[in-house]
Design an enzyme around this catalytic site. Sequence first.
Site, PDB file in Angstrom:
ATOM      1  N   TYR A 117       0.842  -1.199   0.000  1.00  0.00           N
ATOM      2  CA  TYR A 117       0.000   0.000   0.000  1.00  0.00           C
ATOM      3  C   TYR A 117       0.878   1.249   0.000  1.00  0.00           C
ATOM      4  CZ  TYR A 117      -3.642   3.354   0.825  1.00  0.00           C
ATOM      5  OH  TYR A 117      -4.508   4.415   0.663  1.00  0.00           O
ATOM      6  N   GLN A 178     -10.679  -0.160   1.082  1.00  0.00           N
ATOM      7  CA  GLN A 178     -11.049  -1.005  -0.067  1.00  0.00           C
ATOM      8  C   GLN A 178      -9.805  -1.513  -0.792  1.00  0.00           C
ATOM      9  OE1 GLN A 178     -12.022   2.097   0.530  1.00  0.00           O
ATOM     10  NE2 GLN A 178     -11.763   3.438  -1.235  1.00  0.00           N
ATOM     11  N   ASN A 201      -3.111   5.986   6.565  1.00  0.00           N
ATOM     12  CA  ASN A 201      -3.814   6.686   7.645  1.00  0.00           C
ATOM     13  C   ASN A 201      -4.432   5.656   8.598  1.00  0.00           C
ATOM     14  OD1 ASN A 201      -6.152   5.791   6.363  1.00  0.00           O
ATOM     15  ND2 ASN A 201      -6.574   7.759   5.391  1.00  0.00           N
ATOM     16  N   GLN A 248       7.568  17.062  11.074  1.00  0.00           N
ATOM     17  CA  GLN A 248       6.807  15.818  11.230  1.00  0.00           C
ATOM     18  C   GLN A 248       5.336  16.071  11.561  1.00  0.00           C
ATOM     19  OE1 GLN A 248       8.168  12.768  10.312  1.00  0.00           O
ATOM     20  NE2 GLN A 248       9.468  14.394   9.505  1.00  0.00           N
ATOM     21  N   HIS A 251       2.554  15.952   8.741  1.00  0.00           N
ATOM     22  CA  HIS A 251       1.983  14.729   8.159  1.00  0.00           C
ATOM     23  C   HIS A 251       0.458  14.729   8.171  1.00  0.00           C
ATOM     24  CE1 HIS A 251       4.887  11.729   6.869  1.00  0.00           C
ATOM     25  NE2 HIS A 251       5.729  12.236   7.742  1.00  0.00           N
ATOM     26  N   GLU A 316       7.524   6.328  16.651  1.00  0.00           N
ATOM     27  CA  GLU A 316       7.934   5.772  15.350  1.00  0.00           C
ATOM     28  C   GLU A 316       9.350   6.251  14.966  1.00  0.00           C
ATOM     29  OE1 GLU A 316       5.525   7.199  12.129  1.00  0.00           O
ATOM     30  OE2 GLU A 316       6.798   6.240  10.644  1.00  0.00           O
ATOM     31  N   HIS A 317       9.578   7.567  15.096  1.00  0.00           N
ATOM     32  CA  HIS A 317      10.924   8.109  14.860  1.00  0.00           C
ATOM     33  C   HIS A 317      11.428   8.714  16.148  1.00  0.00           C
ATOM     34  CE1 HIS A 317       8.534   8.943  11.114  1.00  0.00           C
ATOM     35  NE2 HIS A 317       9.494   8.206  10.598  1.00  0.00           N
ATOM     36  N   ASP A 350      13.114   9.134   5.633  1.00  0.00           N
ATOM     37  CA  ASP A 350      11.800   9.074   5.011  1.00  0.00           C
ATOM     38  C   ASP A 350      11.898   8.951   3.498  1.00  0.00           C
ATOM     39  OD1 ASP A 350       9.308   9.075   6.007  1.00  0.00           O
ATOM     40  OD2 ASP A 350       9.016  11.250   6.008  1.00  0.00           O
ATOM     41  N   HIS A 409       0.861 -40.471  19.313  1.00  0.00           N
ATOM     42  CA  HIS A 409       2.214 -39.954  19.096  1.00  0.00           C
ATOM     43  C   HIS A 409       3.233 -40.956  19.637  1.00  0.00           C
ATOM     44  CE1 HIS A 409       0.207 -36.197  18.347  1.00  0.00           C
ATOM     45  NE2 HIS A 409       1.329 -35.512  18.228  1.00  0.00           N
TER      46      HIS A 409
HETATM   47  P1  NAD Z   1      -3.862   7.220   2.663  1.00  0.00           P
HETATM   48  O1  NAD Z   1      -3.559   6.746   1.291  1.00  0.00           O
HETATM   49  O2  NAD Z   1      -3.343   6.453   3.813  1.00  0.00           O
HETATM   50  O3  NAD Z   1      -5.442   7.283   2.848  1.00  0.00           O
HETATM   51  C1  NAD Z   1      -6.268   7.822   1.862  1.00  0.00           C
HETATM   52  C2  NAD Z   1      -7.491   6.946   1.725  1.00  0.00           C
HETATM   53  O4  NAD Z   1      -8.242   6.945   2.943  1.00  0.00           O
HETATM   54  C3  NAD Z   1      -8.421   7.427   0.659  1.00  0.00           C
HETATM   55  O5  NAD Z   1      -8.085   6.787  -0.559  1.00  0.00           O
HETATM   56  C4  NAD Z   1      -9.798   7.008   1.166  1.00  0.00           C
HETATM   57  O6  NAD Z   1     -10.240   5.852   0.467  1.00  0.00           O
HETATM   58  C5  NAD Z   1      -9.585   6.658   2.622  1.00  0.00           C
HETATM   59  N1  NAD Z   1     -10.464   7.455   3.484  1.00  0.00           N
HETATM   60  C6  NAD Z   1     -10.437   8.797   3.632  1.00  0.00           C
HETATM   61  N2  NAD Z   1     -11.414   9.169   4.496  1.00  0.00           N
HETATM   62  C7  NAD Z   1     -12.058   8.063   4.891  1.00  0.00           C
HETATM   63  C8  NAD Z   1     -13.162   7.795   5.779  1.00  0.00           C
HETATM   64  N3  NAD Z   1     -13.782   8.780   6.433  1.00  0.00           N
HETATM   65  N4  NAD Z   1     -13.555   6.509   5.960  1.00  0.00           N
HETATM   66  C9  NAD Z   1     -12.931   5.506   5.307  1.00  0.00           C
HETATM   67  N5  NAD Z   1     -11.886   5.693   4.451  1.00  0.00           N
HETATM   68  C10 NAD Z   1     -11.459   6.954   4.250  1.00  0.00           C
HETATM   69  O7  NAD Z   1      -3.367   8.735   2.695  1.00  0.00           O
HETATM   70  P2  NAD Z   1      -3.427   9.822   3.851  1.00  0.00           P
HETATM   71  O8  NAD Z   1      -4.824   9.980   4.356  1.00  0.00           O
HETATM   72  O9  NAD Z   1      -2.744  11.014   3.292  1.00  0.00           O
HETATM   73  O10 NAD Z   1      -2.550   9.238   5.025  1.00  0.00           O
HETATM   74  C11 NAD Z   1      -1.213   8.846   4.908  1.00  0.00           C
HETATM   75  C12 NAD Z   1      -0.803   8.454   6.302  1.00  0.00           C
HETATM   76  O11 NAD Z   1       0.380   7.665   6.264  1.00  0.00           O
HETATM   77  C13 NAD Z   1      -0.530   9.631   7.224  1.00  0.00           C
HETATM   78  O12 NAD Z   1      -1.266   9.449   8.406  1.00  0.00           O
HETATM   79  C14 NAD Z   1       0.964   9.506   7.494  1.00  0.00           C
HETATM   80  O13 NAD Z   1       1.322  10.002   8.760  1.00  0.00           O
HETATM   81  C15 NAD Z   1       1.130   8.009   7.408  1.00  0.00           C
HETATM   82  N6  NAD Z   1       2.498   7.524   7.217  1.00  0.00           N
HETATM   83  C16 NAD Z   1       2.934   6.588   8.095  1.00  0.00           C
HETATM   84  C17 NAD Z   1       4.193   6.041   7.981  1.00  0.00           C
HETATM   85  C18 NAD Z   1       4.617   4.937   8.921  1.00  0.00           C
HETATM   86  O14 NAD Z   1       5.588   4.256   8.622  1.00  0.00           O
HETATM   87  N7  NAD Z   1       3.967   4.732  10.035  1.00  0.00           N
HETATM   88  C19 NAD Z   1       5.024   6.441   6.917  1.00  0.00           C
HETATM   89  C20 NAD Z   1       4.549   7.396   6.009  1.00  0.00           C
HETATM   90  C21 NAD Z   1       3.268   7.932   6.158  1.00  0.00           C
END
Ligand code: NAD
Length: 427
Positions: A117, A178, A201, A248, A251, A316-317, A350, A409
């Site tokens: 993902y 999904q 997320n 950070q 994000h 995490e970091h 990153d 056994h």
């Molecule tokens: P994302 O791709 O994770 O999520 C987007 C998707 O969330 C959308 O495609 C949608 O389908 C879904 N969505 C949005 N609102 C929703 C709802 N109300 N209900 C259900 N589904 C919903 O992208 P993002 O939102 O920009 O988040 C990226 C995340 O990744 C950030 O929180 C960031 O901090 C995190 N991150 C974590 C690490 C790690 O290693 N832990 C590294 C990089 C980024």
Amino acid sequence: MEYIKKAELSFEEVSDQKRVIVEGILKDIEARGEEAVRELAKKFDNWEGDFILSEEKKQALIAQVPQRVKDDLQFAYDQVFGFAKAQRESIVEFEKETLEGVRLGQKVIPMEVAGCYVPGGRFAHACSAIMSVATAKAAGVKTVVACSPPRGESIAPAVVYAMELAGADIIIEMGGVQAIATMAFGLFSGKPANILVGPGNAFVAEAKAILAGTGRCAIDVFAGPTESSVIADKTADPMTVAIDLVSQAEHGLDSPVWLHTDCRELAEKVNELMPKVIADMPDPDTPATSWRDFGEIVLCEDREEVAKVSDQYASEHVQVMAEDLDWWTQRLTNYGSLFLGEGSTVPQGDKCSGTNHILPTKKAGYMSGGLNVHKFLKIMTYQEIKPEANKVVSGAASRLSRVEGMEGHARACDWRLRKFFPNEEWD
Ligand code: NAD
């Protein structure tokens, strides 16, 4: 321990509420399959097109990526793939004669299908594609399915280029819960994933965790909304600390940043600088909110207490801007990845320094590191017990089987003892 600034909300409680929503979405997909996925893609990402990216569209998107971006992604790929290859070499197959006539061995077999993902809601995380796909390929995974949310007409071109560069076999234009379910169930591609990896997320991270709990597939780690902490002592530069914390907090609204220090003067200075550094950002609302809701500055008695508190947070970091970096490297035990000294900052890891940026959040650092090549590998064991070794092994195995009440056994072992040693007495 004293709070110079305390969080107003618990980020753990906020993300727990999302689990209930995700459970409902997964049940719907389980019941209605691709039809449910189409509806969810329309609802959350306003997407009604094809999901599998065609070769023609892929090449057209790649053609839009400027050469400089391609070169920088190539640099990131070389570092990440190189480090992952070194990790792969660190785990070896071996065979050992542990007793006379007893041959035990270990084989290392990559998983067949990985679902990677690549987040893309708020930012186009091109480097994330390299982190997951290149690591899977370094492990020897045959088929990599990569998913990322479309932004407008397609996945962002740089993300598609990074996926292609790292070796993705199938690219799916889909995001969120999904997409995670699509990879787990093999919808549209016919390739159900043995492991789901990649950050996302809270919805994405919860979906991975729930599916792992069903035993359908493995996951890398709970890699949800980014967390960062800085450990700093009196030698640290307050402005560098504040800039790194704000970097950070950008994000997302649910990304906490924390400062752990044993220096009151530094704590107060950073607290004063944070609103100023945030105000200077092009989109100050997000870091301002995450700092207000989840940001903390914790003042400790001494470095031992700082280390204890940092290990409790298991961020995490963790950046260390303090004297005696070797002491910190030895002392800290719970974190996703460590960044040592003022020259190191999280964005380097990153994007391109070479270690993986898919890292544990929500205290998952208590039990796991981040994504690495080993997560895609199965360590399989085998054995050959020669007939003459049965005297030792089957004798003990038979008696231990009866201690456990397992007569079948015991008899399998007894049979061999009588067969291989017909002239001896066995009790
Ligand atoms: P994302 O791709 O994770 O999520 C987007 C998707 O969330 C959308 O495609 C949608 O389908 C879904 N969505 C949005 N609102 C929703 C709802 N109300 N209900 C259900 N589904 C919903 O992208 P993002 O939102 O920009 O988040 C990226 C995340 O990744 C950030 O929180 C960031 O901090 C995190 N991150 C974590 C690490 C790690 O290693 N832990 C590294 C990089 C980024």
